[in-house]
Motif scaffolding. Sequence first.
Motif, PDB file in Angstrom:
ATOM      1  N   LYS A 108       0.829  -1.207   0.000  1.00  0.00           N
ATOM      2  CA  LYS A 108       0.000   0.000   0.000  1.00  0.00           C
ATOM      3  C   LYS A 108       0.868   1.264   0.000  1.00  0.00           C
ATOM      4  O   LYS A 108       0.540   2.242  -0.660  1.00  0.00           O
ATOM      5  N   ILE A 109       1.959   1.213   0.746  1.00  0.00           N
ATOM      6  CA  ILE A 109       2.841   2.376   0.786  1.00  0.00           C
ATOM      7  C   ILE A 109       3.499   2.598  -0.572  1.00  0.00           C
ATOM      8  O   ILE A 109       3.572   3.725  -1.067  1.00  0.00           O
ATOM      9  N   LYS A 110       3.930   1.521  -1.196  1.00  0.00           N
ATOM     10  CA  LYS A 110       4.596   1.631  -2.502  1.00  0.00           C
ATOM     11  C   LYS A 110       3.616   2.008  -3.612  1.00  0.00           C
ATOM     12  O   LYS A 110       4.028   2.507  -4.656  1.00  0.00           O
ATOM     13  N   GLU A 111       2.336   1.750  -3.377  1.00  0.00           N
ATOM     14  CA  GLU A 111       1.321   2.141  -4.367  1.00  0.00           C
ATOM     15  C   GLU A 111       0.924   3.608  -4.229  1.00  0.00           C
ATOM     16  O   GLU A 111       0.308   4.182  -5.122  1.00  0.00           O
ATOM     17  N   SER A 112       1.264   4.196  -3.078  1.00  0.00           N
ATOM     18  CA  SER A 112       0.822   5.576  -2.851  1.00  0.00           C
ATOM     19  C   SER A 112       1.754   6.545  -3.550  1.00  0.00           C
ATOM     20  O   SER A 112       2.935   6.275  -3.733  1.00  0.00           O
ATOM     21  N   THR A 113       1.217   7.693  -3.915  1.00  0.00           N
ATOM     22  CA  THR A 113       2.080   8.685  -4.560  1.00  0.00           C
ATOM     23  C   THR A 113       2.890   9.429  -3.505  1.00  0.00           C
ATOM     24  O   THR A 113       4.058   9.745  -3.718  1.00  0.00           O
TER      25      THR A 113
END
Lengths: 238, 155
Positions: A108-113
């Motif tokens: 989820k963190i890596k998917e966030s901008t």
Amino acid sequence: MPLDGGVSCLRRSEMIGIGIGELESPPLDSDQVHVLAVDDSLVDRIVIERLLRITSCKVTAVDSGWRALEFLGLDDDKSSVEFDRLKVDLIITDYCMPGMTGYELLKKIKESTSFREVPVVIMSSENVLTRIDRCLEEGAEDFLLKPVKLADVKRLRTYLTRDVKVSDRNKPKVPEDLSRFSSLAMVTPPPPPPPSITSVKSSSLEEIVSSSPPPSESSISPVDSPIRRMEMRSPGLD
Amino acid sequence: MDTLVAQLQRQFRDYTISLYHQGFLDDQFTELKKLQDECSPDFVAEVVSLFFEDCEKLIGNMARALDQTGNVDFSLVGSSVHQLKGSSSSVGAKRVKGLCVTFKECCDSQNFEGCVRCLQQVDIEYKSLKAKLQDLFNLEQQIVQAGGRIPQVDI
């Protein structure tokens, strides 16, 4: 040299307060590294929080992946442009947590901008190669075997400091030493990593943003040797 | 002739060494001591106290789960064992951690008698460690009250 970033001493009640994410360190000094620590175990939160503070980090400790996302403002689909960019320099999370695992949080963190460039470190009590590979492939910066020691945290701290220095931008992106791989340490020193590892594992934030996903052939994992720290351990007590 | 402080310090040293040699504590306990300083002089005592509270809570959970005769949820027991293993590892409670490894195996193989035995052993073991660490902390206090410094013990 300040032992814990100059923050006031903790009493037990404060420890518990920090442990359940109610109490945070005093207001951030913009030069200080701010770490978000995620662990469902109170004992582990207290320990990791102390380890980080003793290496001069500011720490926010939360007890679940959901709370971490909430803290980061990633818990709903609304964009969070209206609030000040939260300064988080490192996220360190346990792997095995009820509800949302550390791996799921990492994704989820890596998917966030907003937070995809923040280094994420995974902690686990289990030394499972496939687990480690998955996390590193998903973009985890490092993997620490629990119980976490002061030397592990100090090592994290040194590569964070290098990241923050703007002057490093033009330096060659070669790992300065292989001790940063010590969470994957073997009893005998590892062979020099192939070039593909360099592009993934180098500690520059710009590289983390721009690097393509690492190759899937687990070149990072030392498949021939057990992943251990440089100390002897009784077998079967992992 | 030994001063009181010197006697207490020797007792403290010997007792600490014996706890490691008898396998009650491992090097993670040493790591915790590194995190203690003048600013947080009771850090270790406070962390182990939280650990013992955790033990009590988790053992209670395990006992309740094992008490559901004919309908024991071994994965529930196993998850509590996993948590206990984690926290015992983080504080250096070596024997408790070792018992958790065996306990986890009993959960995985749904061995009810084995689980009950392990539960009893874990209960005894954490209480035994709690008493020993209390003795150790008491010695520390006595040294400080007698005007001495707590010696650094190299294992």
